[in-house]
Design a protein around this motif. Structure first.
Motif, PDB file in Angstrom:
ATOM      1  N   TYR A 249       0.848  -1.191   0.000  1.00 63.83           N
ATOM      2  CA  TYR A 249       0.000   0.000   0.000  1.00 63.83           C
ATOM      3  C   TYR A 249       0.885   1.243   0.000  1.00 63.83           C
ATOM      4  N   THR A 250       0.543   2.197  -0.859  1.00 64.52           N
ATOM      5  CA  THR A 250       1.309   3.435  -0.968  1.00 64.52           C
ATOM      6  C   THR A 250       0.364   4.624  -0.929  1.00 64.52           C
ATOM      7  N   GLN A 251       0.722   5.602  -0.129  1.00 64.01           N
ATOM      8  CA  GLN A 251       0.021   6.878  -0.164  1.00 64.01           C
ATOM      9  C   GLN A 251       1.020   7.960  -0.553  1.00 64.01           C
ATOM     10  N   GLY A 252       0.683   8.719  -1.571  1.00 62.55           N
ATOM     11  CA  GLY A 252       1.548   9.797  -2.038  1.00 62.55           C
ATOM     12  C   GLY A 252       0.871  11.145  -1.902  1.00 62.55           C
ATOM     13  N   LEU A 253       1.660  12.147  -1.553  1.00 59.68           N
ATOM     14  CA  LEU A 253       1.151  13.514  -1.426  1.00 59.68           C
ATOM     15  C   LEU A 253       1.943  14.435  -2.343  1.00 59.68           C
ATOM     16  N   GLU A 254       1.245  15.271  -3.097  1.00 63.84           N
ATOM     17  CA  GLU A 254       1.853  16.333  -3.886  1.00 63.84           C
ATOM     18  C   GLU A 254       1.165  17.647  -3.518  1.00 63.84           C
ATOM     19  N   ASP A 255       1.937  18.601  -3.006  1.00 68.92           N
ATOM     20  CA  ASP A 255       1.406  19.908  -2.619  1.00 68.92           C
ATOM     21  C   ASP A 255       2.301  20.963  -3.260  1.00 68.92           C
ATOM     22  N   GLU A 256       1.788  21.603  -4.317  1.00 70.44           N
ATOM     23  CA  GLU A 256       2.599  22.496  -5.147  1.00 70.44           C
ATOM     24  C   GLU A 256       1.930  23.865  -5.230  1.00 70.44           C
ATOM     25  N   THR A 257       2.667  24.908  -4.829  1.00 78.18           N
ATOM     26  CA  THR A 257       2.149  26.273  -4.868  1.00 78.18           C
ATOM     27  C   THR A 257       3.040  27.135  -5.754  1.00 78.18           C
ATOM     28  N   TYR A 258       2.423  27.783  -6.736  1.00 80.73           N
ATOM     29  CA  TYR A 258       3.121  28.728  -7.607  1.00 80.73           C
ATOM     30  C   TYR A 258       2.666  30.150  -7.260  1.00 80.73           C
ATOM     31  N   SER A 259       3.639  31.025  -6.999  1.00 84.69           N
ATOM     32  CA  SER A 259       3.384  32.461  -6.848  1.00 84.69           C
ATOM     33  C   SER A 259       3.932  33.149  -8.090  1.00 84.69           C
ATOM     34  N   LEU A 260       3.044  33.782  -8.869  1.00 90.71           N
ATOM     35  CA  LEU A 260       3.377  34.308 -10.193  1.00 90.71           C
ATOM     36  C   LEU A 260       3.268  35.828 -10.174  1.00 90.71           C
ATOM     37  N   ASN A 261       4.264  36.493 -10.788  1.00 92.06           N
ATOM     38  CA  ASN A 261       4.300  37.956 -10.725  1.00 92.06           C
ATOM     39  C   ASN A 261       4.738  38.533 -12.066  1.00 92.06           C
ATOM     40  N   ASP A 262       3.892  39.390 -12.648  1.00 88.87           N
ATOM     41  CA  ASP A 262       4.229  40.137 -13.862  1.00 88.87           C
ATOM     42  C   ASP A 262       4.460  41.588 -13.474  1.00 88.87           C
ATOM     43  N   SER A 263       5.537  42.190 -13.988  1.00 86.61           N
ATOM     44  CA  SER A 263       5.807  43.604 -13.703  1.00 86.61           C
ATOM     45  C   SER A 263       6.462  44.243 -14.924  1.00 86.61           C
ATOM     46  N   SER A 264       5.623  44.526 -15.934  1.00 85.06           N
ATOM     47  CA  SER A 264       6.129  45.124 -17.172  1.00 85.06           C
ATOM     48  C   SER A 264       4.965  45.771 -17.893  1.00 85.06           C
ATOM     49  N   ALA A 265       5.269  46.303 -19.091  1.00 80.82           N
ATOM     50  CA  ALA A 265       4.226  46.977 -19.864  1.00 80.82           C
ATOM     51  C   ALA A 265       3.138  46.013 -20.304  1.00 80.82           C
ATOM     52  N   VAL A 266       3.477  44.735 -20.441  1.00 80.80           N
ATOM     53  CA  VAL A 266       2.473  43.757 -20.862  1.00 80.80           C
ATOM     54  C   VAL A 266       1.385  43.612 -19.803  1.00 80.80           C
ATOM     55  N   ARG A 267       1.819  43.570 -18.535  1.00 82.90           N
ATOM     56  CA  ARG A 267       0.853  43.334 -17.464  1.00 82.90           C
ATOM     57  C   ARG A 267       1.517  43.583 -16.131  1.00 82.90           C
ATOM     58  N   ILE A 268       0.796  44.161 -15.199  1.00 88.02           N
ATOM     59  CA  ILE A 268       1.235  44.258 -13.821  1.00 88.02           C
ATOM     60  C   ILE A 268       0.185  43.538 -12.974  1.00 88.02           C
ATOM     61  N   GLY A 269       0.585  42.399 -12.392  1.00 88.71           N
ATOM     62  CA  GLY A 269      -0.395  41.630 -11.633  1.00 88.71           C
ATOM     63  C   GLY A 269       0.245  40.413 -11.002  1.00 88.71           C
ATOM     64  N   ARG A 270      -0.470  39.836 -10.048  1.00 87.32           N
ATOM     65  CA  ARG A 270      -0.003  38.647  -9.343  1.00 87.32           C
ATOM     66  C   ARG A 270      -1.088  37.569  -9.397  1.00 87.32           C
ATOM     67  N   ASP A 271      -0.643  36.335  -9.563  1.00 82.88           N
ATOM     68  CA  ASP A 271      -1.537  35.183  -9.502  1.00 82.88           C
ATOM     69  C   ASP A 271      -0.908  34.143  -8.573  1.00 82.88           C
ATOM     70  N   LYS A 272      -1.759  33.272  -8.076  1.00 85.13           N
ATOM     71  CA  LYS A 272      -1.266  32.191  -7.233  1.00 85.13           C
ATOM     72  C   LYS A 272      -2.082  30.937  -7.509  1.00 85.13           C
ATOM     73  N   THR A 273      -1.407  29.816  -7.640  1.00 84.50           N
ATOM     74  CA  THR A 273      -2.101  28.542  -7.849  1.00 84.50           C
ATOM     75  C   THR A 273      -1.586  27.514  -6.851  1.00 84.50           C
ATOM     76  N   ASN A 274      -2.448  26.602  -6.486  1.00 84.63           N
ATOM     77  CA  ASN A 274      -2.050  25.506  -5.607  1.00 84.63           C
ATOM     78  C   ASN A 274      -2.694  24.213  -6.109  1.00 84.63           C
ATOM     79  N   ILE A 275      -1.866  23.201  -6.255  1.00 84.73           N
ATOM     80  CA  ILE A 275      -2.345  21.851  -6.585  1.00 84.73           C
ATOM     81  C   ILE A 275      -2.041  20.945  -5.406  1.00 84.73           C
ATOM     82  N   ARG A 276      -3.064  20.269  -4.932  1.00 81.52           N
ATOM     83  CA  ARG A 276      -2.884  19.305  -3.838  1.00 81.52           C
ATOM     84  C   ARG A 276      -3.492  17.985  -4.287  1.00 81.52           C
ATOM     85  N   ALA A 277      -2.639  16.967  -4.353  1.00 77.33           N
ATOM     86  CA  ALA A 277      -3.074  15.652  -4.833  1.00 77.33           C
ATOM     87  C   ALA A 277      -2.632  14.588  -3.842  1.00 77.33           C
TER      88      ALA A 277
END
Length: 805
Positions: free
Chosen positions: A406-434
């Motif tokens: 029997y195996t139990q696996g955990l994946e917990d991944e958080t991305y903090s994303l940041n744009d700072s230029s003429a194209v876009r100024i903004g922040r996003d965040k994603t989290n995957i938990r499996a």
């Protein structure tokens, strides 16, 4: 100069290690008339050439006998008992089978001799048998102190892709086993990357290009079996080791202009501790390895040239700080002479923080038109518990085993994303938990025969992997809308197999059949706007395998193989949530992906002599519904184009090639071994529709291209108990869907010295000395071309110390 050195190395040749395996002979003696067992009868093993006694035994009260540790060779086996006419049979043991059961031997009072029976096999050098190649890591000096990927780099026919997956004979569809079983360390079904698994506790690695029916049917390119060390001495023993290294010593390509750039001179510390305590019926064991390092697992430069005239280059350096701990322990308990149990557990936890600053440079005016940064924090954890039961019948080699895992696996991944230029100024965040739950139940039965053996077994595997996806959107979010917040994937596998091996003097045959029923489902959040229908399917398939070997003489064998395999996409290939490490080059799965099936044919020949061997093979593989990543432009964003890398079934393909392995002991201090693998990949033309993020056609042109790999290893024993090893590797250019991958090479060097009365050893190793092993690809798609370069960390120097007690 570097190319000259590579070419000189590739024209050299080198050694194989010879195995020291022995065989066991068993049987039972009876009176031919009364059918009573003959106790205390004599069984002797004599030399075939001069009939001198080698070893022998007497039968027990039930007429049974068993003789162990007989070296490979040809022998006369004598059976005799006072008042009976003795008989003789011929035993020719050369390595294919290690247990020979003579079955019932009947002696009679009359003067009559039974007809001689010959039992055959052939001793394999450890690097080039016809059905399996075995490599001892004790002799792998130039890659010592590193990972499994480092250790395998110089093995014949082995390559790696940019994700650290094993590629055999041009394909990454490989199953990686731990001690003969699938494990959370290497992945269930599809393999996981091996770059983060230390090699310090590994005894040997086996490569099986044509697996028999007893192995799972997935992995058309073959099977890699990683065998861990296990002490058998009584009392307390073990070893402690430490390895220190520095990676990314030089930069193959200058970083794009950012403050952070890519990590270099990366420190690495890998300690290990192994303990084993054996007493009477109980054996306790524990193996532990730890990684504390800075690393550069990816350093991707992508130059994109669009049909509308835009030309953009970006660099995504995965600057990593990482800690990983792997602890494996258990108990072997011998209930009695016939029954034993193994209770074991594995704990594997890894945490890393990746940081990158990504500049997008407009090559038309050499200006930075976008600046993007991100940080990924990921924790993966696996807990594996296993119970194994083994029953030994009275006959040697006659076993029944059962295994529950029997195996139990955990994946917990958080991305903090940041744009700072003429194209876009903004922040996003994603989290995957499996959280993945996998249950395996299997049983295997082995029955030795006088001229071979029969094997059969059954297996049940149940996998569930639900994923929760959390999005925190910022201004002008780069996250695709309407993805949903969850998915749920599951797979049930029911399998059974039978495998038969027959050995004769001039030929042997191994034939088997595996049957598998697979049920798969993949459910998405109803909010998902890209894949409106949940996927569910099942299939029942037969997977035959057969090998026929003709023995031309004692030194020459010729074999023909056929087997059918399947490669099933796992949840990572199906996952609908993209990775945003480069917002203009997104990697994403495909929930509608289907398995690919392969028919594999091979003819192999082996010629052996006292100090070496030569192995050659011709192979051909026909692949139906192969799957791979497709590059396609998403021009739905008015500010910038996005290239999607999406998994897709791409029709049919073939892979045909030749392989040569040559080994020679030049003298007692100098060994050489070399390998060459050349193949032609043909990809049929194909056209289909991508569904993400909108419907659009894509097409592949028919392509056929030649590729080859060459490797050489040189080992020299120097004075003062020092060994040196120099290895060279070259991978030629090759075709891939939508383009070509360019050639690359590596030269590695290592030293090993025994100290403290051979209780300890010092190692020094340098890999990819000239920093030429990065990946370069040229891609052509609809409306764009791209140059992909991944100059990840391949240049590493390590020093290590291991002490045995």
């Amino acid at each position: 100069m570097r190319d000259i050195i590579v070419l000189l190395l590739l024209f050299s040749v080198l050694t194989a290690l010879r195995s020291q395996e022995t065989i066991t002979v068993s049987g039972r003696l009876f009176d031919v008339e009364t059918k009573e067992a003959l106790s205390f009868a004599n069984v002797t093993i004599n030399s075939f050439t001069d009939n001198t006694l080698i070893t022998g035994t007497i039968t027990d009260a039930d007429g049974r006998f068993e003789i162990q540790e007989i070296p490979f060779g040809k022998y006369n086996v004598h059976f005799s008992f006072m008042g009976y006419t003795g008989i003789q049979q011929v035993l020719v043991a050369q390595g294919l089978n290690t247990i020979f059961d003579f079955g019932k031997i009947e002696l009679e009072p009359s003067v009559e001799t039974l007809e001689e029976v010959e039992i055959i096999g052939e001793q394999a050098t450890t690097n080039a048998d016809l059905n399996k190649k075995t490599f001892s890591l004790a002799e792998n000096i130039a890659q010592s102190g590193g990972s499994v990927m480092d250790a395998m780099k110089t093995m014949p026919g082995v390559a790696f892709d940019q994700e650290g997956k094993v590629v055999l004979r041009g394909s990454d569809k490989v199953v990686v086993l731990i001690d003969g079983r699938q494990s959370s360390l290497t992945g269930f079904g599809n393999q996981k990357g091996l770059s983060n698994i230390p090699a310090s506790n590994i005894e040997k690695i086996e490569i099986i290009n044509n697996p028999s029916a007893k192995y799972d049917a997935n992995g058309f390119a073959g099977i890699v079996n990683i065998v861990y060390k296990k002490e058998k001495q009584t009392g307390l023993n073990g070893d402690v080791g430490i390895s220190f290294g520095l990676g990314a010593l030089g930069k193959r390509k200058e970083d794009t202009p950012t403050d952070l750039g890519s990590f270099s001179i990366n420190p690495k510390l890998i300690p290990s501790l192994n303990l084993n305590y054996k007493r009477e019926k109980v054996n306790y064991f524990m193996q532990s390895e730890f990684i504390l390092q800075e690393a550069l697992p990816n350093n991707e430069f992508t130059t994109r040239n669009y049909a509308d005239g835009k030309n953009i280059i970006s660099q995504v350096p995965e600057n990593r700080k990482q800690f990983r701990a792997i602890v494996n322990g258990g108990i072997d308990y011998d209930l009695d002479e016939s029954n034993s149990f193994t209770f074991s557990g594995l704990y594997d936890r890894e945490k890393h923080i990746d940081t990158a600053q990504v500049a997008f440079i407009d090559l038309n005016d050499n200006t930075r038109n976008r600046f993007y940064s991100w940080q990924e924090e990921e924790v993966t954890r696996y807990i594996n518990v296993m119970v194994n039961y083994n029953h030994k019948f009275k006959q040697a080699g006659h076993t029944l085993s059962a295994n529950v895992q029997y195996t139990q696996g955990l994946e917990d991944e958080t991305y903090s994303l940041n744009d700072s230029s003429a194209v876009r100024i903004g922040r996003d965040k994603t989290n995957i938990r499996a959280i993945e739950n996998t249950t395996n139940v299997s049983t295997d039965y082995v029955r030795p025969l006088k001229s071979g053996r029969i094997e059969m077994g059954a297996k049940l595997r149940i996998r569930r992997l639900p994923v929760d996806y959390t999005i925190t959107s910022g201004n002008q979010s780069i996250i695709y809308p309407d993805l949903g917040t969850f998915s749920d994937w599951g797979e049930n596998l029911y399998a059974g197999y039978i495998n038969y091996l027959l050995e004769k003097e001039k030929f042997d045959i191994e034939a088997g059949l595996r049957v598998e029923q697979t049920d798969v489902f993949y459910d998405l959040d109803p909010v998902n706007a890209y894949y409106p229908v949940n996927d569910k399917y099942d299939y029942f398939e037969l997977f035959p395998s057969i090998r026929y070997t003709f023995k031309l003489n004692d030194r020459n064998k010729l074999s023909a193989f056929y087997n059918r395999r399947v490669d099933r996409p796992g949840e990572p290939e199906l996952r609908v949530f993209p990775k945003y490490d480069d917002p203009e080059l997104l990697k994403v799965g495909n929930p509608y992906l289907r398995p690919q099936f392969t028919d594999a044919f091979e003819i192999a020949h082996k010629y052996s002599w006292v100090t070496g061997s030569f192995f050659s093979a011709i192979y051909h593989r026909m692949i139906k519904d192969q799957y791979t990543r497709i590059f396609s432009v998403d021009n739905s964003n008015p500010d910038y184009d996005i290239i999607n890398r999406i998994y897709q079934n791409t029709g049919n393909a073939t892979n045909s090639g030749i392989e040569f392995l040559f080994s020679q002991d030049i003298n007692k201090t100098f060994k050489l071994s070399a390998s060459f693998n050349g193949y032609i990949n043909t990809i049929d033309a194909y056209q289909a529709t991508l569904l993400f993020p909108f419907d659009r056609e894509y097409s592949l042109q028919r392509s056929s291209d030649e590729a080859w790999d060459a490797k050489i290893t040189n080992e020299i024993k120097l004075p003062w108990e020092v060994s040196a090893q120099l290895t060279g590797v070259y991978f030629s250019k090759r075709n891939i869907p939508q383009g070509k991958q360019l050639g690359r090479s590596s030269i590695d060097f290592g030293l090993k010295k025994n100290i403290w009365g051979k209780k300890a050893e010092l190692t020094l190793a340098a890999t990819d000395i000239f920093n030429n092993f990065g990946i370069r690809q040229n891609i052509t798609g609809n409306g764009f071309t791209a140059r992909y370069e991944n100059y990840y960390e391949t240049q590493i120097i390590r020093a290590g110390l291991k002490y045995k007690f």
